[in-house]
Motif scaffolding. Structure first.
Motif, PDB file in Angstrom:
ATOM      1  N   GLN A  44     -17.584   8.890  21.243  1.00 14.98           N
ATOM      2  CA  GLN A  44     -17.801  10.071  20.411  1.00 14.98           C
ATOM      3  C   GLN A  44     -17.256  11.322  21.081  1.00 14.98           C
ATOM      4  O   GLN A  44     -16.686  12.193  20.420  1.00 14.98           O
ATOM      5  N   ASN A  45     -17.381  11.423  22.401  1.00 18.05           N
ATOM      6  CA  ASN A  45     -16.812  12.581  23.089  1.00 18.05           C
ATOM      7  C   ASN A  45     -15.291  12.596  22.972  1.00 18.05           C
ATOM      8  O   ASN A  45     -14.676  13.654  22.894  1.00 18.05           O
ATOM      9  N   GLU A  46     -14.675  11.418  22.950  1.00 23.82           N
ATOM     10  CA  GLU A  46     -13.231  11.349  22.723  1.00 23.82           C
ATOM     11  C   GLU A  46     -12.899  11.892  21.331  1.00 23.82           C
ATOM     12  O   GLU A  46     -11.918  12.618  21.139  1.00 23.82           O
ATOM     13  N   ARG A  47     -13.731  11.550  20.373  1.00 26.28           N
ATOM     14  CA  ARG A  47     -13.509  12.033  19.002  1.00 26.28           C
ATOM     15  C   ARG A  47     -13.659  13.545  18.927  1.00 26.28           C
ATOM     16  O   ARG A  47     -12.871  14.233  18.276  1.00 26.28           O
ATOM     17  N   LEU A  48     -14.669  14.078  19.612  1.00 28.45           N
ATOM     18  CA  LEU A  48     -14.858  15.521  19.640  1.00 28.45           C
ATOM     19  C   LEU A  48     -13.656  16.216  20.257  1.00 28.45           C
ATOM     20  O   LEU A  48     -13.205  17.262  19.781  1.00 28.45           O
ATOM     21  N   ALA A  49     -13.120  15.636  21.331  1.00 25.86           N
ATOM     22  CA  ALA A  49     -11.958  16.227  21.998  1.00 25.86           C
ATOM     23  C   ALA A  49     -10.755  16.285  21.057  1.00 25.86           C
ATOM     24  O   ALA A  49      -9.993  17.259  21.056  1.00 25.86           O
ATOM     25  N   VAL A  50     -10.585  15.255  20.231  1.00 30.09           N
ATOM     26  CA  VAL A  50      -9.478  15.234  19.265  1.00 30.09           C
ATOM     27  C   VAL A  50      -9.650  16.351  18.242  1.00 30.09           C
ATOM     28  O   VAL A  50      -8.697  17.076  17.916  1.00 30.09           O
ATOM     29  N   VAL A  51     -10.872  16.513  17.729  1.00 26.99           N
ATOM     30  CA  VAL A  51     -11.125  17.558  16.728  1.00 26.99           C
ATOM     31  C   VAL A  51     -10.874  18.941  17.323  1.00 26.99           C
ATOM     32  O   VAL A  51     -10.252  19.808  16.697  1.00 26.99           O
ATOM     33  N   ILE A  52     -11.353  19.154  18.550  1.00 28.02           N
ATOM     34  CA  ILE A  52     -11.147  20.445  19.211  1.00 28.02           C
ATOM     35  C   ILE A  52      -9.659  20.730  19.374  1.00 28.02           C
ATOM     36  O   ILE A  52      -9.184  21.839  19.104  1.00 28.02           O
ATOM     37  N   ALA A  53      -8.893  19.725  19.809  1.00 30.42           N
ATOM     38  CA  ALA A  53      -7.449  19.901  20.001  1.00 30.42           C
ATOM     39  C   ALA A  53      -6.750  20.194  18.676  1.00 30.42           C
ATOM     40  O   ALA A  53      -5.855  21.056  18.610  1.00 30.42           O
ATOM     41  N   GLU A  54      -7.148  19.498  17.622  1.00 28.30           N
ATOM     42  CA  GLU A  54      -6.534  19.729  16.306  1.00 28.30           C
ATOM     43  C   GLU A  54      -6.799  21.147  15.814  1.00 28.30           C
ATOM     44  O   GLU A  54      -5.897  21.820  15.293  1.00 28.30           O
ATOM     45  N   GLU A  55      -8.044  21.611  15.973  1.00 25.94           N
ATOM     46  CA  GLU A  55      -8.392  22.955  15.507  1.00 25.94           C
ATOM     47  C   GLU A  55      -7.697  24.031  16.334  1.00 25.94           C
ATOM     48  O   GLU A  55      -7.267  25.063  15.807  1.00 25.94           O
ATOM     49  N   ARG A  56      -7.587  23.803  17.642  1.00 23.42           N
ATOM     50  CA  ARG A  56      -6.884  24.764  18.492  1.00 23.42           C
ATOM     51  C   ARG A  56      -5.414  24.869  18.072  1.00 23.42           C
ATOM     52  O   ARG A  56      -4.857  25.966  17.952  1.00 23.42           O
ATOM     53  N   GLU A  57      -4.798  23.719  17.834  1.00 21.41           N
ATOM     54  CA  GLU A  57      -3.392  23.717  17.414  1.00 21.41           C
ATOM     55  C   GLU A  57      -3.219  24.407  16.063  1.00 21.41           C
ATOM     56  O   GLU A  57      -2.290  25.200  15.866  1.00 21.41           O
ATOM     57  N   ARG A  58      -4.150  24.139  15.140  1.00 19.32           N
ATOM     58  CA  ARG A  58      -4.063  24.739  13.808  1.00 19.32           C
ATOM     59  C   ARG A  58      -4.194  26.267  13.879  1.00 19.32           C
ATOM     60  O   ARG A  58      -3.441  27.006  13.231  1.00 19.32           O
ATOM     61  N   SER A  59      -5.147  26.749  14.675  1.00 11.46           N
ATOM     62  CA  SER A  59      -5.355  28.197  14.752  1.00 11.46           C
ATOM     63  C   SER A  59      -4.184  28.889  15.434  1.00 11.46           C
ATOM     64  O   SER A  59      -3.785  29.993  15.035  1.00 11.46           O
ATOM     65  N   ARG A  60      -3.599  28.242  16.442  1.00 12.36           N
ATOM     66  CA  ARG A  60      -2.477  28.867  17.148  1.00 12.36           C
ATOM     67  C   ARG A  60      -1.194  28.828  16.306  1.00 12.36           C
ATOM     68  O   ARG A  60      -0.382  29.757  16.378  1.00 12.36           O
ATOM     69  N   GLU A  61      -1.040  27.778  15.522  1.00  7.42           N
ATOM     70  CA  GLU A  61       0.094  27.739  14.601  1.00  7.42           C
ATOM     71  C   GLU A  61      -0.010  28.856  13.563  1.00  7.42           C
ATOM     72  O   GLU A  61       1.000  29.465  13.190  1.00  7.42           O
ATOM     73  N   ALA A  62      -1.228  29.144  13.118  1.00  7.40           N
ATOM     74  CA  ALA A  62      -1.432  30.218  12.150  1.00  7.40           C
ATOM     75  C   ALA A  62      -1.052  31.568  12.747  1.00  7.40           C
ATOM     76  O   ALA A  62      -0.467  32.424  12.065  1.00  7.40           O
ATOM     77  N   LEU A  63      -1.369  31.787  14.027  1.00  2.75           N
ATOM     78  CA  LEU A  63      -0.990  33.034  14.690  1.00  2.75           C
ATOM     79  C   LEU A  63       0.529  33.169  14.761  1.00  2.75           C
ATOM     80  O   LEU A  63       1.085  34.248  14.546  1.00  2.75           O
ATOM     81  N   THR A  64       1.198  32.049  15.055  1.00  2.00           N
ATOM     82  CA  THR A  64       2.665  32.074  15.143  1.00  2.00           C
ATOM     83  C   THR A  64       3.291  32.347  13.787  1.00  2.00           C
ATOM     84  O   THR A  64       4.247  33.131  13.663  1.00  2.00           O
ATOM     85  N   GLU A  65       2.744  31.722  12.741  1.00  2.00           N
ATOM     86  CA  GLU A  65       3.307  31.882  11.396  1.00  2.00           C
ATOM     87  C   GLU A  65       3.253  33.325  10.908  1.00  2.00           C
ATOM     88  O   GLU A  65       4.151  33.790  10.198  1.00  2.00           O
ATOM     89  N   ARG A  66       2.218  34.052  11.273  1.00  2.00           N
ATOM     90  CA  ARG A  66       2.137  35.450  10.839  1.00  2.00           C
ATOM     91  C   ARG A  66       2.596  36.423  11.929  1.00  2.00           C
ATOM     92  O   ARG A  66       2.366  37.622  11.843  1.00  2.00           O
ATOM     93  N   ALA A  67       3.274  35.863  12.964  1.00  2.00           N
ATOM     94  CA  ALA A  67       3.853  36.685  14.034  1.00  2.00           C
ATOM     95  C   ALA A  67       2.828  37.657  14.616  1.00  2.00           C
ATOM     96  O   ALA A  67       3.070  38.869  14.720  1.00  2.00           O
ATOM     97  N   ALA A  68       1.675  37.132  14.975  1.00  2.00           N
ATOM     98  CA  ALA A  68       0.607  37.983  15.509  1.00  2.00           C
ATOM     99  C   ALA A  68       1.039  38.625  16.823  1.00  2.00           C
ATOM    100  O   ALA A  68       1.721  38.010  17.648  1.00  2.00           O
ATOM    101  N   ASP A  69       0.655  39.888  17.013  1.00  2.00           N
ATOM    102  CA  ASP A  69       0.948  40.637  18.241  1.00  2.00           C
ATOM    103  C   ASP A  69      -0.208  40.387  19.213  1.00  2.00           C
ATOM    104  O   ASP A  69      -1.266  41.016  19.129  1.00  2.00           O
ATOM    105  N   LEU A  70      -0.005  39.456  20.143  1.00  2.00           N
ATOM    106  CA  LEU A  70      -1.077  39.054  21.054  1.00  2.00           C
ATOM    107  C   LEU A  70      -0.964  39.799  22.383  1.00  2.00           C
ATOM    108  O   LEU A  70       0.122  40.028  22.901  1.00  2.00           O
TER     109      LEU A  70
END
Length: 333
Positions: A44-70
């Motif tokens: 189950q911890n492996e499954r949690l790690a996958v979900v966390i990685a997917e959400e991190r990738e999704r949120s960072r892709e969204a920042l890139t798509e809107r050219a966020a000034d970080l």
């Protein structure tokens, strides 16, 4: 790498356990439960790690798509204008960095917190630690009192850590559990003469009885977490079903029998995958039921009928774990 228990392997080992003398069955049965439970918690911890990685990738892709000034915050703020010698003497925490966003109007705003499951992961780790303690004590056939004492002490510590992880996960800091189980020392002390004179079977029974309410609570929490994760996963799994329906409809409209057969097969596969995932939640229910069976056998003196019932519950756990692994096997990384 630690080898995980298969459902068929568990059933074979449990059959061998039940073929032995009644007085010798409880210890290996407890060890088998420990192996299955440890595997479930780690998976189950492996499954949690996958979900966390997917959400991190999704949120960072969204920042890139809107050219966020970080920008970076804290680290530069903490040491700006401070001489090197002074900066070296500052506490390490003052150099902590975090990423923030600068909006078009110049306002600096915090990014949304990344998804985390720290308390749930810790609860899984604690449950796995308890399971590992059962495995080690069940496998410890040493006659040396000091060695046996160490195994019992480690299992007792694991019970205390499970108690603490439950309170952290629920936010309940009451002393209800710790009054009954005083972390590492109290329970071992209460075993007293029983521990010094009895075999490991008697010690295992006592510890399992003490831990049973905690295991029941932990598996309830972790099963509920998996229910939420199943809902998270169901979005993508349902999208796969919709895509398969659309593709099959297109093949049917095009009058292509070969393509239609292929797309309909994909639809059946997508539906089977969707339905397979609730096995994870059932798995934690099976852990709770199997441990309750062990506790009942311990409470009743581990006679043949109680041991048989406990063994059947452990076999059910092995089957639930096997169903979950089958569901995961169909995933695309």
């Amino acid at each position: 790498m630690m080898q995980r228990v298969t459902a068929a392997g568990a059933a074979a080992m449990l059959a061998a356990i039940l073929a032995g003398c009644t007085t010798d069955r409880f210890v290996p049965l407890a060890g088998q439960f420990g192996a299955l439970t440890r595997d479930a918690a780690e998976e189950q911890n492996e499954r949690l790690a996958v979900v966390i990685a997917e959400e991190r990738e999704r949120s960072r892709e969204a920042l890139t798509e809107r050219a966020a000034d970080l920008r970076a915050a804290d680290c530069t703020q903490a040491i700006a204008g401070i001489r090197v010698a002074m900066a070296a003497a500052l506490p390490q925490s003052t150099a902590t960095c975090r990423v923030i966003e600068r909006e078009a109007n110049g306002t600096l705003v915090e990014l949304p917190s990344e998804l985390r499951f720290d308390n749930i992961a810790a609860l899984n780790d604690a449950l796995a630690g308890y399971a590992e303690g059962l495995i080690l004590l069940a496998a410890n056939s040493a006659e040396d009192e000091a060695v046996l004492t160490q195994s019992v002490s480690e299992l007792t510590i694991a019970i205390g850590e499970l108690d603490g992880a439950i309170r952290a996960a629920t936010g309940d800091e009451s002393a209800t559990s710790t009054d009954r189980i005083d972390a590492a020392g109290g329970l071992l002390a209460r075993l007293g003469t029983t521990y010094m004179t009895a075999r490991r079977q008697a010690v295992l029974k006592r510890l399992i009885l003490e831990a049973d309410p905690l295991v029941a609570r932990a598996t309830s929490l972790l099963g509920g977490t998996d229910g939420a994760l199943d809902l998270y996963d169901s979005v993508a799994r349902y999208a796969a079903i919709e895509q398969a329906v659309e593709a099959a409809g297109a093949a049917r409209s095009a009058g292509d029998p070969a393509a239609l057969g292929e797309q309909q097969a994909a639809l059946f596969d997508a539906v089977e995958t969707y339905n397979a995932y609730p096995a994870e939640e059932r798995r934690y229910a099976a852990i709770g039921a199997a441990h309750a069976g062990l506790a009942a056998a311990a409470r009743a003196g581990a006679d043949a009928a109680d041991l048989s019932a406990a063994a059947q519950a452990v076999i059910g756990l092995a089957q639930a774990i096997g169903a979950t692994r089958k569901a995961f096997a169909g995933e695309t990384p």
